[in-house]
Design a protein around this motif. Sequence first.
Motif, PDB file in Angstrom:
ATOM      1  N   ARG A   1     -33.972  28.456  24.249  1.00  8.22           N
ATOM      2  CA  ARG A   1     -34.121  29.765  24.872  1.00  8.22           C
ATOM      3  C   ARG A   1     -32.759  30.467  24.935  1.00  8.22           C
ATOM      4  O   ARG A   1     -31.741  29.829  25.201  1.00  8.22           O
ATOM      5  CB  ARG A   1     -34.624  29.628  26.292  1.00  8.22           C
ATOM      6  CG  ARG A   1     -36.041  29.186  26.336  1.00  8.22           C
ATOM      7  CD  ARG A   1     -36.475  29.235  27.780  1.00  8.22           C
ATOM      8  NE  ARG A   1     -37.742  28.573  27.922  1.00  8.22           N
ATOM      9  CZ  ARG A   1     -38.445  28.607  28.993  1.00  8.22           C
ATOM     10  NH1 ARG A   1     -38.014  29.233  30.042  1.00  8.22           N
ATOM     11  NH2 ARG A   1     -39.574  27.981  29.059  1.00  8.22           N
ATOM     12  N   PRO A   2     -32.821  31.723  24.696  1.00 12.80           N
ATOM     13  CA  PRO A   2     -31.531  32.445  24.796  1.00 12.80           C
ATOM     14  C   PRO A   2     -31.089  32.504  26.267  1.00 12.80           C
ATOM     15  O   PRO A   2     -31.902  32.616  27.159  1.00 12.80           O
ATOM     16  CB  PRO A   2     -31.833  33.834  24.266  1.00 12.80           C
ATOM     17  CG  PRO A   2     -33.294  33.940  24.146  1.00 12.80           C
ATOM     18  CD  PRO A   2     -33.872  32.565  24.291  1.00 12.80           C
ATOM     19  N   THR A   3     -29.783  32.425  26.487  1.00 15.37           N
ATOM     20  CA  THR A   3     -29.253  32.491  27.847  1.00 15.37           C
ATOM     21  C   THR A   3     -28.899  33.925  28.182  1.00 15.37           C
ATOM     22  O   THR A   3     -28.446  34.690  27.357  1.00 15.37           O
ATOM     23  CB  THR A   3     -27.983  31.631  27.973  1.00 15.37           C
ATOM     24  OG1 THR A   3     -27.089  32.069  27.024  1.00 15.37           O
ATOM     25  CG2 THR A   3     -28.306  30.195  27.910  1.00 15.37           C
ATOM     26  N   ASP A   4     -29.049  34.204  29.402  1.00 18.27           N
ATOM     27  CA  ASP A   4     -28.769  35.562  29.835  1.00 18.27           C
ATOM     28  C   ASP A   4     -27.334  35.805  30.086  1.00 18.27           C
ATOM     29  O   ASP A   4     -26.495  35.304  30.597  1.00 18.27           O
ATOM     30  CB  ASP A   4     -29.528  35.911  31.104  1.00 18.27           C
ATOM     31  CG  ASP A   4     -30.995  35.918  30.879  1.00 18.27           C
ATOM     32  OD1 ASP A   4     -31.460  36.670  30.024  1.00 18.27           O
ATOM     33  OD2 ASP A   4     -31.679  35.174  31.600  1.00 18.27           O
TER      34      ASP A   4
END
Length: 138
Positions: free
Chosen positions: A135-138
């Motif tokens: 998942r992409p990190t914010d």
Amino acid sequence: MTPALDERNRIRAAMERILAGAPERSNGALTVVALATEAGVPRNALTQRHLDLKAEFYDKVRARGETPDSEKRLRQQLLKLKELREDDKAEIARLQTDLEALVRVVHQLTVENRQLRTELATPDTRVRVLPTQPRPTD
């Protein structure tokens, strides 16, 4: 004159009128019904008591080269029945062809159904777990 003799005389006179084409009481058809009507006697007088006069009437009709109306109707009915029989033969042939095609389809569907049930009954080893993406990190 006895009733039977009078009846026979009336039938003979009616026979002559019909064959001459000059009926007085009937439609002049070459049938026992018309002859009985013309003679003023019940039809069964010709079909039960005076069979010889009925036969004589039809013999005279045939001797003139004509066909009795009852025979004409029977011949027409026979032709119609023969036509219907031919139509039935064609229909039966068509239905047999359709039946054979339907039997082939049912057989094919039975084979396919058996294959599908076999596949459902055995575990599928081809199932693989796909890797998940991070998942992409914010």
